[in-house]
Design a protein around this motif. Structure first.
Motif, PDB file in Angstrom:
ATOM      1  N   ARG A 124       0.873  -1.171   0.000  1.00  0.00           N
ATOM      2  CA  ARG A 124       0.000   0.000   0.000  1.00  0.00           C
ATOM      3  C   ARG A 124       0.910   1.221   0.000  1.00  0.00           C
ATOM      4  NH1 ARG A 124      -2.823   2.486   4.160  1.00  0.00           N
ATOM      5  NH2 ARG A 124      -1.359   1.498   5.576  1.00  0.00           N
ATOM      6  N   ILE A 125       0.586   2.195  -0.833  1.00  0.00           N
ATOM      7  CA  ILE A 125       1.424   3.403  -0.875  1.00  0.00           C
ATOM      8  C   ILE A 125       0.639   4.557  -0.281  1.00  0.00           C
ATOM      9  CG2 ILE A 125       2.735   4.983  -2.337  1.00  0.00           C
ATOM     10  CD1 ILE A 125       3.182   2.700  -4.262  1.00  0.00           C
ATOM     11  N   VAL A 126       1.195   5.157   0.760  1.00  0.00           N
ATOM     12  CA  VAL A 126       0.534   6.268   1.447  1.00  0.00           C
ATOM     13  C   VAL A 126       1.206   7.567   1.008  1.00  0.00           C
ATOM     14  CG1 VAL A 126      -0.049   7.264   3.690  1.00  0.00           C
ATOM     15  CG2 VAL A 126       0.087   4.773   3.434  1.00  0.00           C
ATOM     16  N   ASP A 127       0.405   8.510   0.549  1.00  0.00           N
ATOM     17  CA  ASP A 127       0.917   9.812   0.132  1.00  0.00           C
ATOM     18  C   ASP A 127       1.005  10.714   1.370  1.00  0.00           C
ATOM     19  OD1 ASP A 127       1.516  12.224  -1.089  1.00  0.00           O
ATOM     20  OD2 ASP A 127       0.087  11.941  -2.720  1.00  0.00           O
ATOM     21  N   LEU A 128       2.181  11.215   1.646  1.00  0.00           N
ATOM     22  CA  LEU A 128       2.426  11.987   2.881  1.00  0.00           C
ATOM     23  C   LEU A 128       2.565  13.482   2.577  1.00  0.00           C
ATOM     24  CD1 LEU A 128       5.165   9.565   4.282  1.00  0.00           C
ATOM     25  CD2 LEU A 128       2.704   9.482   4.728  1.00  0.00           C
ATOM     26  N   THR A 129       2.033  13.897   1.427  1.00  0.00           N
ATOM     27  CA  THR A 129       2.314  15.232   0.888  1.00  0.00           C
ATOM     28  C   THR A 129       1.104  16.144   0.942  1.00  0.00           C
ATOM     29  OG1 THR A 129       3.508  13.928  -0.762  1.00  0.00           O
ATOM     30  CG2 THR A 129       3.479  16.330  -1.066  1.00  0.00           C
ATOM     31  N   GLN A 184       9.039   1.553   3.639  1.00  0.00           N
ATOM     32  CA  GLN A 184      10.016   2.204   2.756  1.00  0.00           C
ATOM     33  C   GLN A 184       9.567   3.641   2.545  1.00  0.00           C
ATOM     34  OE1 GLN A 184      12.910   0.950   1.281  1.00  0.00           O
ATOM     35  NE2 GLN A 184      12.610  -0.844   2.599  1.00  0.00           N
ATOM     36  N   LEU A 185      10.460   4.569   2.747  1.00  0.00           N
ATOM     37  CA  LEU A 185      10.137   5.982   2.585  1.00  0.00           C
ATOM     38  C   LEU A 185      10.745   6.511   1.286  1.00  0.00           C
ATOM     39  CD1 LEU A 185       9.052   8.661   3.904  1.00  0.00           C
ATOM     40  CD2 LEU A 185      11.370   8.966   4.803  1.00  0.00           C
ATOM     41  N   ILE A 186       9.954   7.259   0.550  1.00  0.00           N
ATOM     42  CA  ILE A 186      10.450   7.974  -0.633  1.00  0.00           C
ATOM     43  C   ILE A 186      10.265   9.463  -0.365  1.00  0.00           C
ATOM     44  CG2 ILE A 186      10.198   8.354  -3.137  1.00  0.00           C
ATOM     45  CD1 ILE A 186      10.775   5.459  -2.654  1.00  0.00           C
ATOM     46  N   VAL A 187      11.332  10.222  -0.392  1.00  0.00           N
ATOM     47  CA  VAL A 187      11.259  11.686  -0.282  1.00  0.00           C
ATOM     48  C   VAL A 187      11.940  12.247  -1.525  1.00  0.00           C
ATOM     49  CG1 VAL A 187      12.042  13.709   1.015  1.00  0.00           C
ATOM     50  CG2 VAL A 187      11.220  11.696   2.239  1.00  0.00           C
ATOM     51  N   ALA A 188      11.166  12.965  -2.340  1.00  0.00           N
ATOM     52  CA  ALA A 188      11.682  13.423  -3.637  1.00  0.00           C
ATOM     53  C   ALA A 188      11.539  14.941  -3.759  1.00  0.00           C
ATOM     54  CB  ALA A 188      10.947  12.702  -4.762  1.00  0.00           C
ATOM     55  N   PRO A 189      12.545  15.692  -3.270  1.00  0.00           N
ATOM     56  CA  PRO A 189      12.477  17.155  -3.368  1.00  0.00           C
ATOM     57  C   PRO A 189      12.835  17.641  -4.771  1.00  0.00           C
ATOM     58  CG  PRO A 189      14.517  16.485  -2.293  1.00  0.00           C
ATOM     59  CD  PRO A 189      13.751  15.218  -2.572  1.00  0.00           C
ATOM     60  N   LEU A 190      12.290  18.788  -5.155  1.00  0.00           N
ATOM     61  CA  LEU A 190      12.696  19.418  -6.407  1.00  0.00           C
ATOM     62  C   LEU A 190      14.194  19.681  -6.337  1.00  0.00           C
ATOM     63  CD1 LEU A 190       9.820  22.029  -6.822  1.00  0.00           C
ATOM     64  CD2 LEU A 190      10.088  19.851  -8.029  1.00  0.00           C
ATOM     65  N   LYS A 191      14.891  19.387  -7.435  1.00  0.00           N
ATOM     66  CA  LYS A 191      16.364  19.475  -7.413  1.00  0.00           C
ATOM     67  C   LYS A 191      16.792  20.907  -7.753  1.00  0.00           C
ATOM     68  CE  LYS A 191      20.311  16.768  -8.970  1.00  0.00           C
ATOM     69  NZ  LYS A 191      20.712  15.682  -9.893  1.00  0.00           N
ATOM     70  N   PRO A 195      10.209  21.998  -1.903  1.00  0.00           N
ATOM     71  CA  PRO A 195       9.008  21.173  -1.796  1.00  0.00           C
ATOM     72  C   PRO A 195       9.321  19.745  -2.244  1.00  0.00           C
ATOM     73  CG  PRO A 195       8.492  23.280  -2.817  1.00  0.00           C
ATOM     74  CD  PRO A 195       9.995  23.191  -2.734  1.00  0.00           C
ATOM     75  N   ALA A 196       8.724  18.772  -1.547  1.00  0.00           N
ATOM     76  CA  ALA A 196       9.057  17.370  -1.814  1.00  0.00           C
ATOM     77  C   ALA A 196       7.786  16.528  -1.861  1.00  0.00           C
ATOM     78  CB  ALA A 196       9.967  16.840  -0.715  1.00  0.00           C
ATOM     79  N   ARG A 197       7.720  15.609  -2.787  1.00  0.00           N
ATOM     80  CA  ARG A 197       6.665  14.596  -2.774  1.00  0.00           C
ATOM     81  C   ARG A 197       7.156  13.443  -1.916  1.00  0.00           C
ATOM     82  NH1 ARG A 197       2.117  13.681  -6.429  1.00  0.00           N
ATOM     83  NH2 ARG A 197       0.714  12.535  -5.043  1.00  0.00           N
ATOM     84  N   CYS A 198       6.327  12.987  -1.003  1.00  0.00           N
ATOM     85  CA  CYS A 198       6.756  11.947  -0.057  1.00  0.00           C
ATOM     86  C   CYS A 198       5.749  10.801  -0.032  1.00  0.00           C
ATOM     87  CB  CYS A 198       6.867  12.530   1.355  1.00  0.00           C
ATOM     88  SG  CYS A 198       7.957  13.948   1.465  1.00  0.00           S
ATOM     89  N   PHE A 199       6.269   9.602  -0.077  1.00  0.00           N
ATOM     90  CA  PHE A 199       5.428   8.403  -0.010  1.00  0.00           C
ATOM     91  C   PHE A 199       5.977   7.428   1.022  1.00  0.00           C
ATOM     92  CE2 PHE A 199       5.140   9.553  -4.644  1.00  0.00           C
ATOM     93  CZ  PHE A 199       3.780   9.848  -4.681  1.00  0.00           C
ATOM     94  N   ALA A 200       5.068   6.691   1.646  1.00  0.00           N
ATOM     95  CA  ALA A 200       5.454   5.538   2.465  1.00  0.00           C
ATOM     96  C   ALA A 200       4.953   4.301   1.736  1.00  0.00           C
ATOM     97  CB  ALA A 200       4.819   5.620   3.843  1.00  0.00           C
TER      98      ALA A 200
END
Ligand SMILES: [Zn+2]
Length: 214
Positions: free
Chosen positions: A3-8, A190-197, A205-210
Motif C-alpha cells: 500500500r502506498i501512502v501519500d504523505l504530501t 520504505q520511505l520515498i522523499v523526492a524534493p525538487l532538485k 518542496p518534496a513529494r513523499c510516499f510511504a
C-alpha cells in the motif's frame, strides 16, 4: 499487500505558509479555449508545503538540496507515534520508548499536527524535540527526521532554532509539514522523499510516499 501512502500536502492557493514566506500562486497561462492546451505558472517558497530543509538552511556552506544523495532521502524508515502523548517536549527516553530498539536512520514523528492546519494554532501548538532527544538520534546514526508539524524546534525558540541548527549541522535532512502519517499502520516501511532538485537549494518542496507492506 503493498500500500502506498501519500504523505504530501496538496499545493494550492491560500494554503498554509509560514508567516513572512511567499504565498502560493498558481496562474493559468495557456487555456483550451484559446491556446488549445493548459499550462500554469507557479510561485512557491523553498519551504512551502511538505518540504525538506537541507543543511544550508541554517548552516553556512552546508549541503544543498542538489547535493543530498537519494540514498539519504529514500530507504527503510520508522514511524514514531506521539499522537496520544500529552507531552510536547519529546525527550531521548520518549524516542527510545517509541522506537523500541529498532533503527532510527530515518524516522517520521507523528503528532497529527495537520488537525491544526488553517490558522496560527498549527505553529503555536506544535510539539518539539529536546536537545537530549537530538543527541540520542545523532548517536543512533539518524540521517533524516520527518514530522507532521512545521518544525522540530519549540515555538518559543523560533527566532534562534537551536534544534534545527544541531540537526542540520550534523548533516541530517528534515522533512516538515508532512500529512497523513496516521495512515501508516506498519512500524517500518520504505520511505520515498523526492524534493525538487534546486541548484544551491536551502530547501525544496518534496513529494513523499510511504510504501507499506501491511
Ligand atoms: Zn523548512
Amino acid at each position: 499487500m503493498t500500500r502506498i501512502v501519500d504523505l504530501t500536502m496538496t499545493l494550492e492557493e491560500g494554503m498554509v505558509t509560514y508567516p513572512g514566506h511567499p504565498h502560493v500562486e498558481i496562474t493559468q497561462l495557456a487555456r483550451f479555449g484559446y491556446e488549445g492546451k493548459e499550462t500554469r505558472k507557479i510561485t512557491l517558497g523553498t519551504h512551502t508545503g511538505t518540504h525538506i530543509d537541507a543543511p544550508r538552511h541554517y548552516i553556512e556552506g552546508g549541503k544543498t538540496v542538489d547535493d543530498i544523495p537519494p540514498e539519504v532521502l529514500c530507504g527503510p524508515a520508522r514511524l514514531l507515534n506521539f499522537a496520544e502523548w500529552p507531552d510536547k517536549a519529546i525527550s531521548a527516553s520518549m524516542l527510545a520508548q517509541a522506537a523500541h530498539g529498532g533503527s532510527v536512520e530515518r524516522v517520521l514523528l507523528r503528532f497529527d499536527g495537520e488537525k491544526r492546519l488553517g490558522n496560527m494554532d498549527y505553529y503555536n501548538w506544535q510539539p518539539f524535540l529536546t536537545k537530549n532527544a537530538v543527541e540520542w538520534l545523532l548517536d543512533k546514526g539518524c540521517k533524516l527526521v520527518g514530522m507532521d508539524t512545521p518544525m522540530p524546534d519549540s515555538p518559543d525558540h523560533k527566532d534562534t532554532m537551536p534544534i534545527h541548527k544541531i540537526l542540520l549541522g550534523a548533516g541530517v535532512v528534515l522533512v516538515e509539514y508532512m500529512v497523513n502519517l496516521k495512515s501508516i499502520q506498519a512500524e517500518t516501511f520504505q520511505l520515498i522523499v523526492a524534493p525538487l532538485k534546486i541548484k544551491d537549494g536551502d530547501g525544496a518542496p518534496a513529494r513523499c510516499f510511504a510504501i507499506c507492506n501491511d
